[in-house]
Design an enzyme around this catalytic site. Sequence first.
Site, PDB file in Angstrom:
ATOM      1  N   ASP A   1       2.623  38.795 -18.963  1.00  0.00           N
ATOM      2  CA  ASP A   1       2.260  39.244 -17.785  1.00  0.00           C
ATOM      3  C   ASP A   1       2.423  40.873 -17.454  1.00  0.00           C
ATOM      4  OD1 ASP A   1       1.216  39.437 -14.989  1.00  0.00           O
ATOM      5  OD2 ASP A   1       3.136  38.271 -14.203  1.00  0.00           O
TER       6      ASP A   1
ATOM      7  N   CYS B   1       5.244  47.159  21.374  1.00  0.00           N
ATOM      8  CA  CYS B   1       5.398  47.658  20.071  1.00  0.00           C
ATOM      9  C   CYS B   1       6.953  47.702  19.704  1.00  0.00           C
ATOM     10  CB  CYS B   1       4.834  49.086  20.238  1.00  0.00           C
ATOM     11  SG  CYS B   1       4.744  50.170  18.552  1.00  0.00           S
TER      12      CYS B   1
ATOM     13  N   TYR C   1      -2.928  41.097 -29.053  1.00  0.00           N
ATOM     14  CA  TYR C   1      -3.547  39.535 -29.042  1.00  0.00           C
ATOM     15  C   TYR C   1      -4.924  39.585 -29.438  1.00  0.00           C
ATOM     16  CZ  TYR C   1      -4.734  41.192 -24.316  1.00  0.00           C
ATOM     17  OH  TYR C   1      -5.280  42.023 -23.330  1.00  0.00           O
TER      18      TYR C   1
ATOM     19  N   LYS D   1      -3.494  28.874 -15.847  1.00  0.00           N
ATOM     20  CA  LYS D   1      -2.527  29.729 -14.956  1.00  0.00           C
ATOM     21  C   LYS D   1      -1.426  28.554 -14.613  1.00  0.00           C
ATOM     22  CE  LYS D   1      -4.147  33.651 -13.957  1.00  0.00           C
ATOM     23  NZ  LYS D   1      -3.846  34.812 -13.207  1.00  0.00           N
TER      24      LYS D   1
ATOM     25  N   CYS E   1       7.370  51.988  20.143  1.00  0.00           N
ATOM     26  CA  CYS E   1       7.440  52.799  21.399  1.00  0.00           C
ATOM     27  C   CYS E   1       7.185  51.887  22.593  1.00  0.00           C
ATOM     28  CB  CYS E   1       6.099  53.466  21.313  1.00  0.00           C
ATOM     29  SG  CYS E   1       4.449  52.409  21.253  1.00  0.00           S
TER      30      CYS E   1
ATOM     31  N   GLU F   1      -2.172  30.952 -26.965  1.00  0.00           N
ATOM     32  CA  GLU F   1      -1.401  32.053 -26.944  1.00  0.00           C
ATOM     33  C   GLU F   1      -0.734  32.311 -25.611  1.00  0.00           C
ATOM     34  OE1 GLU F   1      -3.726  35.618 -27.801  1.00  0.00           O
ATOM     35  OE2 GLU F   1      -4.830  34.423 -29.213  1.00  0.00           O
TER      36      GLU F   1
ATOM     37  N   CYS G   1      -0.922  48.334  18.369  1.00  0.00           N
ATOM     38  CA  CYS G   1      -0.219  49.185  19.535  1.00  0.00           C
ATOM     39  C   CYS G   1      -1.352  50.158  20.040  1.00  0.00           C
ATOM     40  CB  CYS G   1       0.895  49.804  18.831  1.00  0.00           C
ATOM     41  SG  CYS G   1       1.355  50.994  20.155  1.00  0.00           S
TER      42      CYS G   1
ATOM     43  N   CYS H   1       2.985  56.945  19.358  1.00  0.00           N
ATOM     44  CA  CYS H   1       3.658  56.023  18.710  1.00  0.00           C
ATOM     45  C   CYS H   1       4.043  56.445  17.484  1.00  0.00           C
ATOM     46  CB  CYS H   1       2.936  54.833  18.745  1.00  0.00           C
ATOM     47  SG  CYS H   1       3.610  53.435  17.789  1.00  0.00           S
TER      48      CYS H   1
ATOM     49  N   LYS I   1       0.416  33.861 -22.052  1.00  0.00           N
ATOM     50  CA  LYS I   1      -0.431  34.988 -21.437  1.00  0.00           C
ATOM     51  C   LYS I   1       0.621  36.057 -20.588  1.00  0.00           C
ATOM     52  CE  LYS I   1      -4.105  35.666 -17.757  1.00  0.00           C
ATOM     53  NZ  LYS I   1      -3.562  36.466 -17.119  1.00  0.00           N
TER      54      LYS I   1
HETATM   55  P1  AMP Z   1      -6.851  38.440 -15.565  1.00  0.00           P
HETATM   56  O1  AMP Z   1      -6.496  39.788 -15.441  1.00  0.00           O
HETATM   57  O2  AMP Z   1      -6.193  37.284 -14.787  1.00  0.00           O
HETATM   58  O3  AMP Z   1      -8.249  38.154 -15.479  1.00  0.00           O
HETATM   59  O4  AMP Z   1      -6.413  38.164 -17.188  1.00  0.00           O
HETATM   60  C1  AMP Z   1      -6.800  38.709 -18.245  1.00  0.00           C
HETATM   61  C2  AMP Z   1      -5.894  39.689 -18.815  1.00  0.00           C
HETATM   62  O5  AMP Z   1      -4.823  38.762 -19.439  1.00  0.00           O
HETATM   63  C3  AMP Z   1      -6.435  40.591 -19.879  1.00  0.00           C
HETATM   64  O6  AMP Z   1      -6.911  41.688 -19.359  1.00  0.00           O
HETATM   65  C4  AMP Z   1      -5.004  40.600 -20.771  1.00  0.00           C
HETATM   66  O7  AMP Z   1      -4.535  41.833 -20.227  1.00  0.00           O
HETATM   67  C5  AMP Z   1      -4.268  39.692 -20.307  1.00  0.00           C
HETATM   68  N1  AMP Z   1      -3.531  38.927 -21.183  1.00  0.00           N
HETATM   69  C6  AMP Z   1      -2.207  38.521 -21.493  1.00  0.00           C
HETATM   70  N2  AMP Z   1      -1.818  37.812 -22.554  1.00  0.00           N
HETATM   71  C7  AMP Z   1      -3.080  37.644 -23.289  1.00  0.00           C
HETATM   72  C8  AMP Z   1      -3.434  37.144 -24.167  1.00  0.00           C
HETATM   73  N3  AMP Z   1      -2.670  36.467 -25.326  1.00  0.00           N
HETATM   74  N4  AMP Z   1      -4.855  36.993 -24.790  1.00  0.00           N
HETATM   75  C9  AMP Z   1      -5.838  37.688 -23.711  1.00  0.00           C
HETATM   76  N5  AMP Z   1      -5.458  38.362 -22.635  1.00  0.00           N
HETATM   77  C10 AMP Z   1      -4.207  38.153 -22.467  1.00  0.00           C
HETATM   78 ZN    ZN Z   2       3.740  51.896  19.292  1.00  0.00          ZN
END
Ligand code: AMP
Ligand code: ZN
Length: 666
Positions: free
Chosen positions: A115, A404, A223, A310, A407, A111, A422, A428, A113
């Site tokens: 963000d 600084c 997910y 990643k 100041c 899947e 500083c 300051c 990931k």
């Molecule tokens: P990390 O915060 O880097 O440890 O990654 C974990 C987080 O990835 C989880 O808490 C999810 O919020 C996020 N995440 C995003 N996509 C997915 C996915 N397809 N499956 C599981 N976790 C996911």
């Molecule tokens: Zn200063």
Amino acid sequence: MTVAEKITALRKELHEHNRRYYVEDAPVISDQVFDEKLAALIALEKEHPAFFDPNSPSQRVGGAVTKNFTTVMHQHRMYSLDNSYNKQDLLDWEARICKILGVTALDYTCELKYDGASISLTYVNGKLSQAVTRGDGFQGDEVTNNIKTINTVPLQISSNDVPETFTIRGEIILPLAGFKAMNVARIRAGEEPYMNPRNTASGSLKLQDSNLVAARPLDCFLYQIVADRSLFKTQLESLKAASRWGFFVPKHYAHAANMDAVLAYLKEWEEKRSTLPYEIDGVVIKVNDLAFQEELGYTAKSPRWAMAYKFKAEAAETLLEDVVYQVGRTGAITPVAQLTPVLLGGTVVKRASLHNADFITDLDLHYHDTVFVEKGGEIIPKITAISTNKRQPNSVPVRYAVNCPECDTPLERNPDEAQHYCPNTNGCMPQLVGRVAHFISRKAMDIDGLGAETIQLMMQHNLIKSYADLYAISEVDLVPLERLAEKSAHNIVKAIAASTEVPFSRVLFALGIRYVGQTVAKKLAQHFGSIAALSMATTDELEAVDEIGSRIAESVIAFFAISENRQIIEQLRTAGVQLEQQNNESPASDTLADLRFVVSGVFTDFSRDELKALIEQHGGKIVSSISSKTSYVVSGDNMGPSKKTKASALGIPIISEKELVLMLKP
Ligand code: AMP
Ligand code: ZN
């Protein structure tokens, strides 16, 4: 048709059209007809408030305001994911888990990931009952009202093969187009643009006003179903079920019959990621067989059955225009690179942190160098490399500031520290302003209503030199300051006066002694009992305290050695600020006689038992559940939502611990 039937029918219809529009992207009615139906429902609900339903489609428009988010324990802990960065990491992982399971090969789901910010949604009888942020994984904040405004979150599931109760996890994300549109609007309004979609998404969840959340184009991608495992055999099946139940599961997931197929998926998405309308930072690979998942279980931090892959951070090339220096409240200097604006992963980058002088030397950074910037997990991007072949022959190395920037005092640096400081602590501006800002912050004296700009104005108008002068401020002084309304001046003065009740340990934290954070302040307050005793403590006496080392001890001694600081403390004493540890032996009274209190939640200044004792000491009665006879509910940080609803339904005032203390003031 009765009114009830009409309302029910409209709700059902609107839930369905909402799903078709937002989840399936296949509407069957026009927007106009949808809006008309929604308006009809809202009108009916308004006319017949008895049919209120927290999960009605009308609730999506927002309106609820949450002052304090309730902390909720997760039924099942929300783990992090282990990270991998290359093929070998993945092969090692596969070998590890195959060995545990005693198999030679496995199949997976891949899947994307997403963000954003993780969210855990709980459904009871097909209705969304609770949405909780990840928090620390064990407990998070309940943000149900805000989540309800997100159109891709079903409020009600029509499918009848859902379990009575289940939890589903997902990610709240802000698609790039929506993010850009928000920033265009902000820039037009003269506001700073948001840094990136992820932080904006996670910030949105904690907005107090759900109307504002409704206005943001957020999405929820699901997910993971967390329920009775026997429901499904594989992750793949569960994703399909989630889709069928009306959840938004992006279609890009895939079944991988073996690790080679996983690697092919990674390659495909590393290339295609920039074509997606939202940001991803990798791929999540999960063991497909749920029985295997269960057998593999969890490490202290993450599931053994899943692995995040990643992608390499996206990098961009740009020009270093200048280096500027920021001064923090402790005088610490942070160098910041000013860059020619460049687009990086969907956001415009124009600054990068340079950390300290060593970082600059190690990079061998020259003015006007062509540099590579990368966005890591941090908000501010990093310079990771320099394109030395593009360097101009006569370029000059960046020379660290000597004085600084604010100041002009010569900067200092301890031989064993990376940071420059500083030393002009009491002259300051950013340090002076920063210290007052720290003093009034929520975890310190909790004085609301004063922003950094107002503090600076107060200093420029010679109203205050230090935070101790706050206690001599009157409304008349404040009103002439730019942009300060009479009402807010009144509130500020009131908040300053109320802060004299803040307990000693927090006052000690508020003083802003370098290295004395909240925990250290608590320890010192407990051990020494008063500022007088602390100010006379020797290095040995300080170091004898649990967890206090020489660095903190020296800093405390240095603080009290400065005569201005001692003067400030005398001023605070005159103002009535708590400079001694209270042992809660305030004299008994009958101030609260005949009043009945329910105490609920977690408090900052007292333990729950201390608070109950305090009420009883003053003649109040403690009762355990809310009824029409309850006089007040004293609420702390995670009072349960049902108590809240009950109190407001009965019109019983909910007060904070601070308000209780104020009631006790003679
Ligand atoms: P990390 O915060 O880097 O440890 O990654 C974990 C987080 O990835 C989880 O808490 C999810 O919020 C996020 N995440 C995003 N996509 C997915 C996915 N397809 N499956 C599981 N976790 C996911
Ligand atoms: Zn200063």
